[in-house]
Design a protein around this motif. Structure first.
Motif, short mmCIF file in Angstrom:
data_model
loop_
_atom_site.label_atom_id
_atom_site.label_comp_id
_atom_site.label_asym_id
_atom_site.label_seq_id
_atom_site.Cartn_x
_atom_site.Cartn_y
_atom_site.Cartn_z
N VAL A 24 -58.87 4.31 8.95
CA VAL A 24 -58.27 5.25 8.02
C VAL A 24 -56.76 5.04 7.96
CG1 VAL A 24 -57.90 7.71 7.55
CG2 VAL A 24 -60.05 6.95 8.56
N PRO A 25 -56.20 4.88 6.75
CA PRO A 25 -54.75 4.76 6.66
C PRO A 25 -54.06 5.99 7.26
CG PRO A 25 -55.78 4.21 4.57
CD PRO A 25 -56.85 4.77 5.45
N GLU A 26 -52.98 5.77 7.98
CA GLU A 26 -52.28 6.88 8.62
C GLU A 26 -51.85 7.95 7.64
OE1 GLU A 26 -49.09 5.69 11.19
OE2 GLU A 26 -50.29 4.08 12.05
N ALA A 27 -51.46 7.56 6.44
CA ALA A 27 -51.01 8.53 5.44
C ALA A 27 -52.12 9.49 5.04
CB ALA A 27 -50.45 7.81 4.22
N TRP A 28 -53.37 9.11 5.22
CA TRP A 28 -54.48 10.00 4.88
C TRP A 28 -54.68 11.08 5.92
CZ3 TRP A 28 -59.06 6.44 3.09
CH2 TRP A 28 -58.71 5.79 1.91
N THR A 29 -54.18 10.85 7.13
CA THR A 29 -54.46 11.78 8.22
C THR A 29 -53.36 12.83 8.40
OG1 THR A 29 -53.47 10.32 9.87
CG2 THR A 29 -55.84 10.08 9.45
N ALA A 30 -52.29 12.77 7.63
CA ALA A 30 -51.26 13.80 7.72
C ALA A 30 -51.89 15.13 7.35
CB ALA A 30 -50.11 13.47 6.77
N THR A 31 -51.62 16.14 8.14
CA THR A 31 -52.30 17.42 7.95
C THR A 31 -51.48 18.47 7.21
OG1 THR A 31 -51.59 18.13 10.13
CG2 THR A 31 -53.78 17.10 9.96
N ASP A 32 -50.24 18.15 6.90
CA ASP A 32 -49.43 19.09 6.11
C ASP A 32 -48.44 18.29 5.26
OD1 ASP A 32 -46.78 18.80 7.59
OD2 ASP A 32 -48.10 19.45 9.21
N SER A 33 -47.90 18.93 4.24
CA SER A 33 -47.03 18.22 3.31
C SER A 33 -45.74 17.75 3.96
CB SER A 33 -46.74 19.08 2.08
OG SER A 33 -46.07 20.26 2.46
N ALA A 34 -45.28 18.44 5.00
CA ALA A 34 -44.06 18.01 5.68
C ALA A 34 -44.27 16.67 6.39
CB ALA A 34 -43.60 19.07 6.67
N GLU A 60 -44.96 18.79 -6.17
CA GLU A 60 -43.63 18.18 -6.13
C GLU A 60 -43.69 16.76 -5.59
OE1 GLU A 60 -44.31 21.27 -4.73
OE2 GLU A 60 -43.50 22.38 -6.45
N GLN A 61 -44.53 16.54 -4.59
CA GLN A 61 -44.68 15.19 -4.04
C GLN A 61 -45.35 14.26 -5.05
OE1 GLN A 61 -46.64 16.50 -0.44
NE2 GLN A 61 -44.82 16.04 0.80
N LEU A 62 -46.30 14.76 -5.80
CA LEU A 62 -46.92 13.95 -6.84
C LEU A 62 -45.89 13.57 -7.90
CD1 LEU A 62 -50.32 15.79 -7.24
CD2 LEU A 62 -49.98 13.45 -6.41
#
Length: 132
Positions: A24-34, A60-62
């Protein structure tokens, strides 16, 4: 119905649990927007592409990932493919025809904007190249 014997199966399923980090790419496992923000602002383009698919991403991130001044085409195209409402309206104004073409295929594109994209020869060439 008579009792019988049978051999045990020769296959098994892995034990339940999270996928290995290599899967799994690390970016997929982030659990919050921060924590996702670090991937969105990464120098690595594929981190940004992976971050766009994280379910905790904010509007906003999109928008940041759709910015043609700060993001390469591949990042903007990846975001334009997401099934979130409103993305097509932004992507349809992108300077790159591939991003606009992906916006044309969106489920929530307005009728007027769809007609505008249908009249754009660059979008039509991109759609033809995409096999749409």
């Amino acid at each position: 119905f008579a009792p019988g014997t049978h051999a045990e199966p020769g296959v098994s399923l892995p034990a339940a649990g999270p996928l290995a980090s290599a899967d799994v790419p690390e970016a997929w496992t982030a659990t919050d927007s921060a924590s996702l923000a670090a991937y969105i602002r990464s120098e690595q383009v594929w981190d940004r592409v992976d971050a766009s698919a994280n379910p905790v991403i904010t509007d906003e991130q999109l928008e940041e990932l759709l910015d043609p001044e700060r993001q390469p085409v591949v990042v903007r195209w990846a975001v334009s493919r997401l099934p979130y409402a409103g993305i097509a309206e932004v992507a349809a104004r992108d300077p790159h025809p591939v991003v606009r073409a992906e916006a044309r295929r969106a489920w929530d594109i307005s009728h007027d904007l769809a007609q505008e994209l249908d009249a754009d020869p660059a979008v039509q060439r991109a759609l033809a190249a995409m096999g749409a």
